[in-house]
Design an enzyme around this catalytic site. Structure first.
Site, PDB file in Angstrom:
ATOM      1  N   HIS A 295      42.996  31.193  27.938  1.00 27.92           N
ATOM      2  CA  HIS A 295      42.989  29.736  28.128  1.00 27.92           C
ATOM      3  C   HIS A 295      43.976  29.371  29.219  1.00 27.92           C
ATOM      4  O   HIS A 295      45.038  29.977  29.341  1.00 27.92           O
ATOM      5  CB  HIS A 295      43.338  28.991  26.826  1.00 27.92           C
ATOM      6  CG  HIS A 295      44.591  29.477  26.170  1.00 27.92           C
ATOM      7  ND1 HIS A 295      44.633  30.627  25.405  1.00 27.92           N
ATOM      8  CD2 HIS A 295      45.848  28.989  26.183  1.00 27.92           C
ATOM      9  CE1 HIS A 295      45.865  30.819  24.959  1.00 27.92           C
ATOM     10  NE2 HIS A 295      46.627  29.845  25.434  1.00 27.92           N
TER      11      HIS A 295
ATOM     12  N   CYS B 286      37.736  30.355  19.111  1.00 25.79           N
ATOM     13  CA  CYS B 286      36.296  30.483  18.848  1.00 25.79           C
ATOM     14  C   CYS B 286      35.884  29.515  17.739  1.00 25.79           C
ATOM     15  O   CYS B 286      34.796  28.920  17.799  1.00 25.79           O
ATOM     16  CB  CYS B 286      35.938  31.912  18.476  1.00 25.79           C
ATOM     17  SG  CYS B 286      35.796  33.037  19.888  1.00 25.79           S
TER      18      CYS B 286
ATOM     19  N   HIS C 138      42.630  34.262  23.060  1.00 25.59           N
ATOM     20  CA  HIS C 138      41.361  33.861  23.679  1.00 25.59           C
ATOM     21  C   HIS C 138      41.811  33.181  24.968  1.00 25.59           C
ATOM     22  O   HIS C 138      42.479  32.132  24.910  1.00 25.59           O
ATOM     23  CB  HIS C 138      40.595  32.906  22.747  1.00 25.59           C
ATOM     24  CG  HIS C 138      39.257  32.452  23.258  1.00 25.59           C
ATOM     25  ND1 HIS C 138      38.106  32.452  22.486  1.00 25.59           N
ATOM     26  CD2 HIS C 138      38.893  31.946  24.470  1.00 25.59           C
ATOM     27  CE1 HIS C 138      37.086  31.974  23.187  1.00 25.59           C
ATOM     28  NE2 HIS C 138      37.542  31.654  24.394  1.00 25.59           N
TER      29      HIS C 138
ATOM     30  N   HIS D 258      46.469  26.545  30.511  1.00 26.35           N
ATOM     31  CA  HIS D 258      47.200  25.317  30.193  1.00 26.35           C
ATOM     32  C   HIS D 258      47.212  24.434  31.446  1.00 26.35           C
ATOM     33  O   HIS D 258      47.506  24.928  32.547  1.00 26.35           O
ATOM     34  CB  HIS D 258      48.658  25.620  29.841  1.00 26.35           C
ATOM     35  CG  HIS D 258      48.871  26.402  28.584  1.00 26.35           C
ATOM     36  ND1 HIS D 258      49.288  25.823  27.410  1.00 26.35           N
ATOM     37  CD2 HIS D 258      48.734  27.729  28.326  1.00 26.35           C
ATOM     38  CE1 HIS D 258      49.407  26.761  26.476  1.00 26.35           C
ATOM     39  NE2 HIS D 258      49.085  27.924  27.007  1.00 26.35           N
TER      40      HIS D 258
ATOM     41  N   ASP E   9      45.899  20.121  23.778  1.00 25.92           N
ATOM     42  CA  ASP E   9      46.769  21.003  22.995  1.00 25.92           C
ATOM     43  C   ASP E   9      47.293  20.228  21.788  1.00 25.92           C
ATOM     44  O   ASP E   9      47.639  19.057  21.878  1.00 25.92           O
ATOM     45  CB  ASP E   9      47.919  21.498  23.875  1.00 25.92           C
ATOM     46  CG  ASP E   9      48.615  22.699  23.278  1.00 25.92           C
ATOM     47  OD1 ASP E   9      48.499  23.804  23.843  1.00 25.92           O
ATOM     48  OD2 ASP E   9      49.282  22.544  22.223  1.00 25.92           O
TER      49      ASP E   9
ATOM     50  N   GLY F  91      54.601  34.838  25.956  1.00 26.82           N
ATOM     51  CA  GLY F  91      54.489  33.950  24.801  1.00 26.82           C
ATOM     52  C   GLY F  91      53.066  33.618  24.403  1.00 26.82           C
ATOM     53  O   GLY F  91      52.833  32.605  23.730  1.00 26.82           O
TER      54      GLY F  91
ATOM     55  N   ASN G  53      49.168  32.266  30.035  1.00 28.61           N
ATOM     56  CA  ASN G  53      50.106  33.204  29.422  1.00 28.61           C
ATOM     57  C   ASN G  53      49.357  34.480  29.062  1.00 28.61           C
ATOM     58  O   ASN G  53      48.230  34.423  28.563  1.00 28.61           O
ATOM     59  CB  ASN G  53      50.719  32.606  28.153  1.00 28.61           C
ATOM     60  CG  ASN G  53      51.659  31.456  28.462  1.00 28.61           C
ATOM     61  OD1 ASN G  53      52.412  31.512  29.432  1.00 28.61           O
ATOM     62  ND2 ASN G  53      51.625  30.415  27.652  1.00 28.61           N
TER      63      ASN G  53
ATOM     64  N   CYS H  10      39.091  34.363  15.509  1.00 27.21           N
ATOM     65  CA  CYS H  10      39.782  33.713  16.626  1.00 27.21           C
ATOM     66  C   CYS H  10      39.804  32.194  16.456  1.00 27.21           C
ATOM     67  O   CYS H  10      38.761  31.558  16.314  1.00 27.21           O
ATOM     68  CB  CYS H  10      39.086  34.092  17.937  1.00 27.21           C
ATOM     69  SG  CYS H  10      39.687  33.173  19.357  1.00 27.21           S
TER      70      CYS H  10
HETATM   71  P1  5GP Z   1      49.536  30.320  24.283  1.00 28.77           P
HETATM   72  O1  5GP Z   1      50.947  30.398  23.769  1.00 28.77           O
HETATM   73  O2  5GP Z   1      48.647  31.310  23.569  1.00 28.77           O
HETATM   74  O3  5GP Z   1      49.432  30.383  25.769  1.00 28.77           O
HETATM   75  O4  5GP Z   1      49.045  28.861  23.925  1.00 28.77           O
HETATM   76  C1  5GP Z   1      48.401  28.530  22.733  1.00 28.77           C
HETATM   77  C2  5GP Z   1      48.388  27.032  22.666  1.00 28.77           C
HETATM   78  O5  5GP Z   1      47.465  26.659  21.652  1.00 28.77           O
HETATM   79  C3  5GP Z   1      49.735  26.412  22.283  1.00 28.77           C
HETATM   80  O6  5GP Z   1      50.158  25.530  23.311  1.00 28.77           O
HETATM   81  C4  5GP Z   1      49.451  25.702  20.971  1.00 28.77           C
HETATM   82  O7  5GP Z   1      50.132  24.475  20.843  1.00 28.77           O
HETATM   83  C5  5GP Z   1      47.949  25.515  21.007  1.00 28.77           C
HETATM   84  N1  5GP Z   1      47.322  25.488  19.693  1.00 28.77           N
HETATM   85  C6  5GP Z   1      47.595  26.319  18.648  1.00 28.77           C
HETATM   86  N2  5GP Z   1      46.816  26.020  17.604  1.00 28.77           N
HETATM   87  C7  5GP Z   1      46.038  24.977  18.001  1.00 28.77           C
HETATM   88  C8  5GP Z   1      45.024  24.217  17.326  1.00 28.77           C
HETATM   89  O8  5GP Z   1      44.664  24.438  16.168  1.00 28.77           O
HETATM   90  N3  5GP Z   1      44.434  23.213  18.049  1.00 28.77           N
HETATM   91  C9  5GP Z   1      44.794  22.945  19.339  1.00 28.77           C
HETATM   92  N4  5GP Z   1      44.159  21.931  19.943  1.00 28.77           N
HETATM   93  N5  5GP Z   1      45.744  23.643  19.998  1.00 28.77           N
HETATM   94  C10 5GP Z   1      46.349  24.639  19.324  1.00 28.77           C
HETATM   95 ZN    ZN Z   2      37.906  33.537  20.730  1.00 27.95          ZN
END
Ligand code: 5GP
Ligand code: ZN
Length: 113
Positions: A99, A6, A97, A101, A29, A92, A86, A3
Protein backbone atom coordinates in the site's frame (compact mmCIF):
# COMPACT_ATOMS: atom_id res chain seq x y z
CA UNK A 1 -8.08 -15.11 3.90
CA UNK A 2 -6.23 -13.53 6.78
CA UNK A 3 -5.10 -10.27 5.19
CA UNK A 4 -6.74 -7.20 6.73
CA UNK A 5 -6.63 -5.17 3.53
CA UNK A 6 -8.04 -8.05 1.45
CA UNK A 7 -10.94 -8.07 3.92
CA UNK A 8 -11.45 -4.32 3.45
CA UNK A 9 -11.35 -4.77 -0.33
CA UNK A 10 -13.93 -7.58 -0.04
CA UNK A 11 -16.17 -5.34 2.09
CA UNK A 12 -15.89 -7.61 5.14
CA UNK A 13 -14.34 -4.81 7.19
CA UNK A 14 -15.59 -1.24 6.73
CA UNK A 15 -13.37 1.58 5.49
CA UNK A 16 -13.96 5.01 4.02
CA UNK A 17 -13.13 4.42 0.38
CA UNK A 18 -12.10 7.47 -1.60
CA UNK A 19 -11.41 5.75 -4.94
CA UNK A 20 -11.76 2.34 -6.54
CA UNK A 21 -11.56 0.79 -9.98
CA UNK A 22 -10.96 -2.70 -11.37
CA UNK A 23 -7.33 -2.72 -10.28
CA UNK A 24 -6.83 -0.48 -7.25
CA UNK A 25 -8.61 0.74 -4.12
CA UNK A 26 -7.98 3.82 -1.96
CA UNK A 27 -9.34 4.45 1.53
CA UNK A 28 -8.65 6.69 4.50
CA UNK A 29 -6.14 5.43 7.06
CA UNK A 30 -7.85 4.53 10.34
CA UNK A 31 -5.17 6.43 12.30
CA UNK A 32 -4.41 9.46 10.13
CA UNK A 33 -0.99 11.05 10.56
CA UNK A 34 -1.95 14.19 8.59
CA UNK A 35 -5.17 15.95 7.52
CA UNK A 36 -5.03 13.76 4.38
CA UNK A 37 -3.85 10.20 4.96
CA UNK A 38 -5.01 7.87 2.22
CA UNK A 39 -3.81 4.34 1.50
CA UNK A 40 -3.78 3.16 -2.12
CA UNK A 41 -3.37 -0.53 -2.89
CA UNK A 42 -3.80 -3.14 -5.58
CA UNK A 43 -6.92 -5.31 -5.33
CA UNK A 44 -4.72 -8.33 -5.89
CA UNK A 45 -2.82 -9.42 -2.80
CA UNK A 46 0.93 -8.71 -2.95
CA UNK A 47 2.65 -8.82 0.45
CA UNK A 48 5.56 -6.40 0.10
CA UNK A 49 7.42 -4.29 -2.40
CA UNK A 50 9.89 -7.20 -2.67
CA UNK A 51 7.16 -9.36 -4.20
CA UNK A 52 6.39 -7.04 -7.11
CA UNK A 53 7.32 -8.27 -10.56
CA UNK A 54 7.25 -6.72 -14.01
CA UNK A 55 3.63 -7.92 -14.31
CA UNK A 56 2.78 -5.33 -11.65
CA UNK A 57 4.40 -2.37 -13.41
CA UNK A 58 1.15 -0.97 -14.77
CA UNK A 59 -0.63 -1.26 -11.44
CA UNK A 60 2.20 0.39 -9.54
CA UNK A 61 2.08 3.21 -12.07
CA UNK A 62 -1.67 3.49 -11.57
CA UNK A 63 -1.22 3.65 -7.78
CA UNK A 64 1.39 6.41 -8.00
CA UNK A 65 -0.61 8.42 -10.51
CA UNK A 66 -3.74 8.01 -8.38
CA UNK A 67 -1.82 9.40 -5.41
CA UNK A 68 -1.06 12.53 -7.43
CA UNK A 69 -4.69 12.78 -8.56
CA UNK A 70 -6.06 12.47 -5.03
CA UNK A 71 -3.56 15.04 -3.72
CA UNK A 72 -4.49 17.42 -6.53
CA UNK A 73 -8.21 16.96 -5.84
CA UNK A 74 -7.57 17.96 -2.19
CA UNK A 75 -5.58 21.03 -3.29
CA UNK A 76 -2.18 19.73 -2.13
CA UNK A 77 -0.50 19.42 -5.51
CA UNK A 78 1.31 22.76 -5.27
CA UNK A 79 1.82 22.97 -1.49
CA UNK A 80 3.13 19.39 -1.43
CA UNK A 81 2.45 15.96 -0.02
CA UNK A 82 4.31 12.82 1.02
CA UNK A 83 4.08 9.32 -0.48
CA UNK A 84 5.50 6.31 1.36
CA UNK A 85 5.75 2.57 0.73
CA UNK A 86 6.93 0.87 3.94
CA UNK A 87 8.69 -2.46 3.34
CA UNK A 88 9.25 -4.97 6.15
CA UNK A 89 10.27 -4.51 9.75
CA UNK A 90 12.78 -1.68 9.77
CA UNK A 91 10.38 0.54 7.84
CA UNK A 92 7.54 -0.36 10.20
CA UNK A 93 5.35 -2.23 7.73
CA UNK A 94 2.42 -3.55 9.77
CA UNK A 95 0.00 -4.75 7.09
CA UNK A 96 1.49 -7.12 4.54
CA UNK A 97 -0.52 -6.08 1.49
CA UNK A 98 1.40 -3.49 -0.54
CA UNK A 99 0.00 0.00 0.00
CA UNK A 100 1.09 3.54 -0.75
CA UNK A 101 0.57 6.09 2.04
CA UNK A 102 -0.42 9.53 0.73
CA UNK A 103 -0.14 12.25 3.37
CA UNK A 104 -0.82 15.94 3.06
CA UNK A 105 -2.17 19.04 4.72
CA UNK A 106 0.76 19.75 7.01
CA UNK A 107 4.49 20.35 6.67
CA UNK A 108 6.46 17.09 6.67
CA UNK A 109 9.84 16.61 8.34
CA UNK A 110 12.89 15.13 6.62
CA UNK A 111 14.55 12.77 7.34
CA UNK A 112 11.52 10.70 8.36
CA UNK A 113 11.57 9.05 11.79
P1 5GP B 1 2.12 0.15 7.31
O1 5GP B 1 2.71 0.38 8.68
O2 5GP B 1 1.90 -1.32 7.07
O3 5GP B 1 2.86 0.84 6.21
O4 5GP B 1 0.72 0.87 7.34
C1 5GP B 1 -0.47 0.25 7.72
C2 5GP B 1 -1.48 1.34 7.89
O5 5GP B 1 -2.76 0.73 7.96
C3 5GP B 1 -1.32 2.14 9.19
O6 5GP B 1 -1.12 3.51 8.87
C4 5GP B 1 -2.60 1.88 9.95
O7 5GP B 1 -3.08 3.01 10.64
C5 5GP B 1 -3.56 1.45 8.85
N1 5GP B 1 -4.60 0.54 9.30
C6 5GP B 1 -4.44 -0.53 10.14
N2 5GP B 1 -5.61 -1.15 10.32
C7 5GP B 1 -6.52 -0.47 9.58
C8 5GP B 1 -7.93 -0.65 9.38
O8 5GP B 1 -8.58 -1.56 9.89
N3 5GP B 1 -8.55 0.25 8.55
C9 5GP B 1 -7.86 1.27 7.95
N4 5GP B 1 -8.57 2.10 7.17
N5 5GP B 1 -6.53 1.46 8.12
C10 5GP B 1 -5.89 0.60 8.93
ZN1 ZN C 1 -4.19 -8.74 1.04
Amino acid sequence: MSCLFCKIIAGEIPATKVYEDDDIVAFNDIAPQAPMHVLILPRAHVATLNDLGSEHDAIVGAIVRRAAAIAKARGYDTSGYRTVFNCNADAGQAVFHVHLHVLGGRKMAWPPG
